[in-house]
Design an enzyme around this catalytic site. Structure first.
Site, PDB file in Angstrom:
ATOM      1  N   TYR A 191       1.261  -4.405 -20.131  1.00 38.11           N
ATOM      2  CA  TYR A 191       1.847  -5.052 -19.050  1.00 38.11           C
ATOM      3  C   TYR A 191       0.901  -4.589 -17.725  1.00 38.11           C
ATOM      4  O   TYR A 191       1.034  -5.222 -16.683  1.00 38.11           O
ATOM      5  CB  TYR A 191       3.233  -4.419 -18.829  1.00 38.11           C
ATOM      6  N   HIS A 218       0.920  -1.398   0.030  1.00 33.34           N
ATOM      7  CA  HIS A 218      -0.049  -0.031  -0.103  1.00 33.34           C
ATOM      8  C   HIS A 218       0.826   1.327   0.013  1.00 33.34           C
ATOM      9  O   HIS A 218       1.868   1.335   0.796  1.00 33.34           O
ATOM     10  CB  HIS A 218      -0.898   0.098   1.231  1.00 33.34           C
ATOM     11  N   HIS A 256       1.376   5.672  -0.992  1.00 34.11           N
ATOM     12  CA  HIS A 256       0.573   6.883  -1.389  1.00 34.11           C
ATOM     13  C   HIS A 256       1.499   7.639  -2.454  1.00 34.11           C
ATOM     14  O   HIS A 256       1.771   8.677  -2.527  1.00 34.11           O
ATOM     15  CB  HIS A 256       0.906   7.797  -0.270  1.00 34.11           C
TER      16      HIS A 256
END
Length: 233
Positions: A133, A106, A108
């Site tokens: 891709y 995860h 930002h």
């Protein structure tokens, strides 16, 4: 018998040591290239013996200590290490609904966050089929509504996707990507970020996307899994 058990335990310990080092190595790589600033972002990996490793709360991915990573049991309770990221419910929900997931990243990352804020984004397919891709590594990307970071309610939103997506964008927050290895999860997250960047560069320019026939070819040749309606835009 006892020796066999000890060998299995030593192998398990060796694997965990390697995974701890891998988390720190990949975290530093992501941080140094500006893909998640400050103390943002988190990484988790499932352990063969049960439970999982996750990066601690308020920790920069660029300066992780293998010994301080949070080790959680199968119920998500802290066993050792520093206090875990507040995004544990997010990771838990993705592991619970996507059985093949062995690692989750995860971030930002700037372009993915920007993409999550655009009004035209389809929650079932946040990106059109721009490149081969992108489809091969990410499949389709779901967009879930905004939740406060660490809000347990985000788990329900992830569970609502029923494990159909390995790639998810949290609105006004960032990407969450699962993979069958840590390396696969990292590479898919990077591919998502680059594809989001391409989309933003081409926005309003009427670019040529992959055709349905080209998408079908990728699905056939590379075994790409797309949710229903997951490759349109």
């Amino acid at each position: 018998m006892r020796q066999a058990g000890m060998t299995a335990m030593s192998t398990e310990t060796s694997n965990e040591t390697r995974l701890r080092e891998d988390i720190c190595r990949f975290g530093r790589s992501l941080f140094e290239r500006g893909l998640t600033p400050g103390s943002s972002g988190n990484i988790s990996v499932r352990l063969d013996g049960g439970g999982w490793l996750v990066t601690p709360t308020n920790a920069s991915l660029g300066f992780l200590d293998p010994a301080k990573l949070s080790r959680l049991d199968e119920q998500g309770r802290l066993v050792s290490g520093d206090a875990p990221t507040k995004e544990v419910p997010l990771h838990t929900a993705l592991y619970d609904t996507r059985g093949s997931a062995r690692a989750i990243v995860h971030l930002h990352s700037t372009h993915s966050v920007a993409l999550s804020m655009l009004p035209e984004i389809d929650p079932r397919a946040a990106l059109p089929p721009l490149t081969a891709y992108y489809l091969m590594k990410c499949g389709a990307t779901a967009l879930v509504p905004y939740y406060r970071p660490g809000d347990p309610a985000v788990a329900d939103a992830i569970k609502g996707l029923a494990g159909k997506y390995s790639s998810v964008l949290l609105a006004n927050h960032g990407p969450v990507v699962a993979g069958d290895t840590l390396e696969a999860a990292v590479f898919a997250t990077e591919e998502l970020e680059e594809t989001a960047k391409l989309y933003l560069l081409l926005r309003g320019m009427n670019p040529r996307y992959l055709s349905p026939e080209q998408v079908a070819d990728l699905v056939k040749v590379f075994g790409v899994t797309l949710p229903q309606h997951g490759h349109g835009h």
